[in-house]
Write an enzyme that holds these catalytic residues in place. Structure first.
Site, PDB file in Angstrom:
ATOM      1  N   HIS A  14       0.807  -1.216   0.000  1.00 49.21           N
ATOM      2  CA  HIS A  14       0.000   0.000   0.000  1.00 49.21           C
ATOM      3  C   HIS A  14       0.842   1.269   0.000  1.00 49.21           C
ATOM      4  CE1 HIS A  14      -3.826   2.175   0.874  1.00 49.21           C
ATOM      5  NE2 HIS A  14      -4.333   1.091   0.345  1.00 49.21           N
ATOM      6  N   ASP A  28      -6.974   4.626   9.183  1.00 48.85           N
ATOM      7  CA  ASP A  28      -8.321   4.634   8.618  1.00 48.85           C
ATOM      8  C   ASP A  28      -8.602   3.367   7.815  1.00 48.85           C
ATOM      9  OD1 ASP A  28      -9.209   7.073   9.657  1.00 48.85           O
ATOM     10  OD2 ASP A  28      -8.239   8.203   8.069  1.00 48.85           O
ATOM     11  N   GLU A  45     -12.035  13.488  13.039  1.00 44.45           N
ATOM     12  CA  GLU A  45     -11.410  13.838  11.775  1.00 44.45           C
ATOM     13  C   GLU A  45     -12.250  14.931  11.117  1.00 44.45           C
ATOM     14  OE1 GLU A  45     -10.371  10.692   9.114  1.00 44.45           O
ATOM     15  OE2 GLU A  45      -9.072   9.679  10.565  1.00 44.45           O
TER      16      GLU A  45
END
Length: 543
Positions: A118, A180, A292
């Site tokens: 990732h 997240d 957030e």
């Protein structure tokens, strides 16, 4: 060299240390300035594949069908390795690194640890080197210690956080801090920081690990913590893979909730928005568990998009709300609870919301399970995969912006550079640096409160318009140039630079410590070549 011998480097006299640093830089950063015909230099090129083919593992060292290890989530760099190691034990990882280390300066080989692939800018790639597939190495059983005052679990670094969540919940426990997106490996996030909406309370994930097992660039297997080999422990946390490959971690746990109150509300004024965010993270007790925010640019029908998972507090007013083309700012909050405490939580949430100055008609609420909340991004991923929109270039830009600069940054970036288009979410939320661990390799702004700003763009394949890769990269360059020219004290998160001068500027007064640690734990610059911090010291040998 064992770790105790390596640590002797830190006790060298200043003049000796400076000489050692000059040597390290001469064989890495300045190697191109050494003439190839110098009588004091000999070149002895090695065949990487021939060298590796003689090795034997209980795991699998593959030279075929390794194309998957040549790219990552960023989908911009495609660099083939020579081989991919699928380790079955820590000794496999140590063996391959020690082999490359023992080849010395005659070898071109480098080694990169790859988790779930990732990374964004090729950081987990090893062109013509060896990629270690860390997901192949997993401890047979996750080990829990639940009778302690501070419960924890021992896990392999190749384990995904989503699997850790499910296993810990079987014992009514959960890690404290998350990213997240949970389909990432432990080693991958701990090598960066692991920041999300829980960081204002618990710090990033690197704050919530008690112990690591690391294989250094010498091939040494080292257990480290704040009490044992503390320098390597702090170096590896947020160390971008430069000092060793994290193979195991001891993760802090806390009692797990079962449900989540999930809340969103809109603001039209940036100052009001940031004031409310900062007020919320300053609560010492009774605060939200997650905070957030994101920037809403040129979005119509926004509240209708939320209706599938959120309910408006005032349906009539919500129906009448219109953005009128304004840039809006969304505050996103979550409060964790168990079913037996639902009444108390309702009152607590209402009390906290009365302190805020959001647009009243835009308050939306939802109640979901703890697992569904934490795994929310994966749900979006599956939808994008169904539409062939996941495997596209992701030219993301992540920045840490000090509080003093956030308004200047927002005025130029949100209201100028990206005002006409947005090809993905733009996250923005503050954290308290005072609650973060000191001494790690992570670089943050020199201010107690700073903001994470993440521009998470996706490029449309074959597009030459504003949603195409070239346009997004040009926009990112404008932002980076503005940040550099304006002296705002902003740092990159998941940093990507191409020159030594840029890396020096990024690390600032941490640069000398970073160099010293590199010399101690990976003196031949074997590890994490995709970070492009230290070129491999591979071309010359002094007689």
């Amino acid at each position: 060299m064992c770790i105790s011998q390596s640590n002797k480097l830190f006790r060298l006299k200043p003049i000796v240390f400076k000489i050692a640093l000059v040597f390290l830089l001469s064989i890495t950063i300045n190697r191109d300035h050494i003439p190839s015909n110098s009588p004091s230099v000999a070149q002895t090129p090695q065949s990487p594949r021939l060298s590796l083919e003689t090795m034997r593992f209980d795991g699998n060292l593959s030279f075929d069908n390794i194309q998957h290890a040549s790219k990552d989530f960023g989908n911009r760099y495609h660099l083939m390795p020579t081989a991919v190691l699928y380790p079955k034990s820590i000794s496999n990882i140590a063996q391959i690194i020690k082999h490359v280390f023992n080849l010395g300066l005659t070898s071109h080989l480098t080694v990169a640890a790859r988790g779930h692939g990732h990374s964004l800018e090729g950081q987990a790639l090893a062109p013509d080197g060896v990629v270690i597939d860390m997901e192949s190495y997993k401890s047979p059983v996750m080990t829990f210690h639940t009778g302690e005052k501070h419960p924890y679990m021992d896990v392999s670094a190749g384990e995904l956080w989503i699997n850790i969540l499910h296993e810990s919940l079987k014992r009514d426990l959960t890690p404290k801090s998350w990213t997240d997106y949970l389909h990432l490996t432990v080693g991958g996030t701990l090598s960066n920081a692991g920041i999300s909406g829980q960081a204002f309370r618990h710090g990033p994930q690197i704050n919530n690990v008690y112990r690591l097992q690391v294989v250094t660039g010498r091939g040494d297997v080292v257990t480290c913590s704040d009490e044992q080999n503390a320098d390597l422990f702090n170096a590896a946390l947020g160390g971008l893979g430069q000092f060793g490959i994290i193979t195991e971690a001891r993760i802090a746990l806390e009692p797990a909730p079962t449900k989540v109150k999930w809340i969103r509300a809109l603001y039209s004024d940036f100052t009001t928005f940031t004031n409310d965010q900062e007020r919320l993270i300053s609560h010492s007790r009774g605060a939200f568990d997650y905070l957030e925010g994101f920037v809403v640019i040129n979005r119509t029908g926004l509240l209708n998009n939320w209706r599938s998972s959120f309910n408006p507090r005032d349906p009539v007013q919500a129906e009448q709300f219109t953005s009128d083309g304004r840039i809006l700012f969304c505050l996103e909050l979550a409060k964790y609870f168990n079913l037996e405490g639902v009444g108390e939580i309702e009152l607590e949430v209402d009390s906290l919301l009365t302190e805020l100055s959001y647009i009243r008609s835009t308050l939306f609420l939802s109640e979901v399970s703890y697992v569904d909340f934490l795994d929310r991004v994966h749900m979006s991923e599956m939808k994008l995969c169904e539409n062939d929109m996941w495997d596209v270039p992701h030219p993301w830009l992540n920045l840490l912006v000090p509080r003093r600069s956030i308004h200047s940054f927002a005025e130029e970036v949100f209201h100028n550079i990206v005002k006409d288009t947005s090809n993905g979410p733009i996250l923005i939320y503050p954290v308290n640096k005072s609650r973060w661990k000191n001494g790690t390799s992570l670089v943050t702004p020199d201010e107690n409160v700073f903001y994470l700003v993440a521009l998470l763009s996706s490029a449309m394949p074959y597009s030459v318009g504003r949603d195409g890769l070239d346009a997004i990269l040009a926009r990112n360059r404008r932002i980076v140039k503005f940040v550099g020219d304006s002296n705002l004290g902003i740092k990159q998160y998941l940093p990507h630079y191409t020159t030594t001068q840029e890396w020096r500027a990024h690390f600032g007064d941490k640069w000398e410590v970073f160099l010293r640690r590199k010399m101690a734990y990976d003196p031949l610059a074997i590890l994490a070549p995709g970070q492009r911090i230290f070129p491999r010291a591979n071309a010359f040998v002094r007689h």
